[in-house]
Design a protein around this motif. Sequence first.
Motif, PDB file in Angstrom:
ATOM      1  N   TYR A 220      11.973  -8.141  -3.911  1.00 50.77           N
ATOM      2  CA  TYR A 220      11.257  -7.338  -2.922  1.00 50.77           C
ATOM      3  C   TYR A 220      10.074  -8.117  -2.354  1.00 50.77           C
ATOM      4  O   TYR A 220       9.527  -8.993  -3.021  1.00 50.77           O
ATOM      5  CB  TYR A 220      10.670  -6.081  -3.577  1.00 50.77           C
ATOM      6  N   TRP A 221       9.713  -7.757  -1.146  1.00 52.77           N
ATOM      7  CA  TRP A 221       8.449  -8.185  -0.579  1.00 52.77           C
ATOM      8  C   TRP A 221       7.634  -6.949  -0.212  1.00 52.77           C
ATOM      9  O   TRP A 221       8.118  -6.057   0.502  1.00 52.77           O
ATOM     10  CB  TRP A 221       8.636  -9.037   0.673  1.00 52.77           C
ATOM     11  N   TYR A 222       6.386  -6.912  -0.718  1.00 53.71           N
ATOM     12  CA  TYR A 222       5.451  -5.851  -0.396  1.00 53.71           C
ATOM     13  C   TYR A 222       4.231  -6.470   0.272  1.00 53.71           C
ATOM     14  O   TYR A 222       3.892  -7.623   0.029  1.00 53.71           O
ATOM     15  CB  TYR A 222       4.972  -5.133  -1.661  1.00 53.71           C
TER      16      TYR A 222
ATOM     17  N   ALA B  54       4.081   4.773  -9.091  1.00 52.07           N
ATOM     18  CA  ALA B  54       5.205   4.459  -8.212  1.00 52.07           C
ATOM     19  C   ALA B  54       6.370   5.347  -8.589  1.00 52.07           C
ATOM     20  O   ALA B  54       6.582   5.656  -9.764  1.00 52.07           O
ATOM     21  CB  ALA B  54       5.598   2.985  -8.324  1.00 52.07           C
ATOM     22  N   GLY B  55       7.103   5.773  -7.585  1.00 55.41           N
ATOM     23  CA  GLY B  55       8.266   6.612  -7.813  1.00 55.41           C
ATOM     24  C   GLY B  55       9.495   5.986  -7.195  1.00 55.41           C
ATOM     25  O   GLY B  55       9.420   5.351  -6.146  1.00 55.41           O
ATOM     26  N   GLN B  56      10.599   6.174  -7.866  1.00 52.71           N
ATOM     27  CA  GLN B  56      11.871   5.665  -7.349  1.00 52.71           C
ATOM     28  C   GLN B  56      12.840   6.828  -7.292  1.00 52.71           C
ATOM     29  O   GLN B  56      13.096   7.493  -8.299  1.00 52.71           O
ATOM     30  CB  GLN B  56      12.404   4.551  -8.247  1.00 52.71           C
TER      31      GLN B  56
ATOM     32  N   GLY C  47      -2.091   1.190  -1.193  1.00 53.19           N
ATOM     33  CA  GLY C  47      -1.009   0.823  -2.097  1.00 53.19           C
ATOM     34  C   GLY C  47      -0.121  -0.226  -1.462  1.00 53.19           C
ATOM     35  O   GLY C  47      -0.455  -0.826  -0.453  1.00 53.19           O
ATOM     36  N   LEU C  48       1.008  -0.433  -2.056  1.00 58.63           N
ATOM     37  CA  LEU C  48       1.932  -1.463  -1.581  1.00 58.63           C
ATOM     38  C   LEU C  48       2.992  -0.849  -0.676  1.00 58.63           C
ATOM     39  O   LEU C  48       3.566   0.198  -0.984  1.00 58.63           O
ATOM     40  CB  LEU C  48       2.602  -2.155  -2.761  1.00 58.63           C
ATOM     41  N   LYS C  49       3.222  -1.509   0.435  1.00 59.75           N
ATOM     42  CA  LYS C  49       4.237  -1.072   1.387  1.00 59.75           C
ATOM     43  C   LYS C  49       5.399  -2.054   1.348  1.00 59.75           C
ATOM     44  O   LYS C  49       5.191  -3.266   1.452  1.00 59.75           O
ATOM     45  CB  LYS C  49       3.669  -1.016   2.805  1.00 59.75           C
TER      46      LYS C  49
ATOM     47  N   ALA D 225      19.106   2.317  -4.915  1.00 62.59           N
ATOM     48  CA  ALA D 225      18.459   1.891  -3.677  1.00 62.59           C
ATOM     49  C   ALA D 225      17.569   0.685  -3.879  1.00 62.59           C
ATOM     50  O   ALA D 225      17.318  -0.044  -2.943  1.00 62.59           O
ATOM     51  CB  ALA D 225      17.663   3.024  -3.082  1.00 62.59           C
ATOM     52  N   GLY D 226      17.109   0.456  -5.094  1.00 64.74           N
ATOM     53  CA  GLY D 226      16.319  -0.729  -5.363  1.00 64.74           C
ATOM     54  C   GLY D 226      14.979  -0.772  -4.682  1.00 64.74           C
ATOM     55  O   GLY D 226      14.551  -1.824  -4.237  1.00 64.74           O
ATOM     56  N   LYS D 227      14.299   0.370  -4.589  1.00 65.00           N
ATOM     57  CA  LYS D 227      12.969   0.324  -3.985  1.00 65.00           C
ATOM     58  C   LYS D 227      12.105   1.450  -4.537  1.00 65.00           C
ATOM     59  O   LYS D 227      12.603   2.506  -4.903  1.00 65.00           O
ATOM     60  CB  LYS D 227      13.057   0.433  -2.466  1.00 65.00           C
ATOM     61  N   SER D 228      10.816   1.175  -4.596  1.00 67.55           N
ATOM     62  CA  SER D 228       9.850   2.141  -5.110  1.00 67.55           C
ATOM     63  C   SER D 228       8.820   2.479  -4.053  1.00 67.55           C
ATOM     64  O   SER D 228       8.497   1.637  -3.202  1.00 67.55           O
ATOM     65  CB  SER D 228       9.133   1.586  -6.344  1.00 67.55           C
ATOM     66  N   THR D 229       8.302   3.701  -4.103  1.00 70.19           N
ATOM     67  CA  THR D 229       7.192   4.123  -3.261  1.00 70.19           C
ATOM     68  C   THR D 229       5.935   4.140  -4.112  1.00 70.19           C
ATOM     69  O   THR D 229       5.949   4.668  -5.226  1.00 70.19           O
ATOM     70  CB  THR D 229       7.450   5.530  -2.694  1.00 70.19           C
TER      71      THR D 229
END
Lengths: 112, 116
Positions: free
Chosen positions: B33-35, A90-92, B42-44, A97-101
């Motif tokens: 968060y909600w994924y 996972a990358g941030q 993976g998780l969206k 921004a408080g979110k990861s891809t």
Amino acid sequence: GQQLNQSPQSMFIQEGEDVSMNCTSSSIFNTWLWYKQDPGEGPVLLIALYKAGELTSNGRLTAQFGITRKDSFLNISASIPSDVGIYFCAGQANTNAGKSTFGDGTTLTVKP
Amino acid sequence: NAGVTQTPKFRILKIGQSMTLQCTQDMNHNYMYWYRQDPGMGLKLIYYSVGAGITDKGEVPNGYNVSRSTTEDFPLRLELAAPSQTSVYFCASSYSQGGGDTGELFFGEGSRLTVL
């Protein structure tokens, strides 16, 4: 949006072998993280990386934050049966921004 | 220490029904968060919150709503369930350090939703 390419998609290895998996991105990340997911459970954080070039270990696991900030790898040494699971990178991009891809995961199977 | 708790763990819905997935954390984390996780993927990110009273859309928000009235709770609501919403839903939280989000996510065990 940002995308992570995680490879390999799956691995079948013998107990005792070393494992390597990696993630690449077309954009820069400020944080790279590696998670493991066991069947029927949520992902659990293994290693977090915050600086380009950083190399961090957690037991038999070692992860590196690529110099370009667009990639990261995870190595597992001397695999054991309980290493079986799905590994996600996972990358941030932005700490505000408080979110990861997330990548799509590497499924690891370890044969005893 | 319970961490992140999600309920229900399993649910079957009919098309058009509505329901709320509950999530609570006892770690006093600012970020939640909600994924969703589809098979082999993976998780969206659906929605996220940086603190009580503040929510924002993630990558796949359509068909969902959230609220964050307290630090501890972050429910996810499906108003008109559709088969495309069949998935495993994960709630997560993270803490801030040095004024920013560490990105270190603590996940619940997941809620498996099937829409028929």
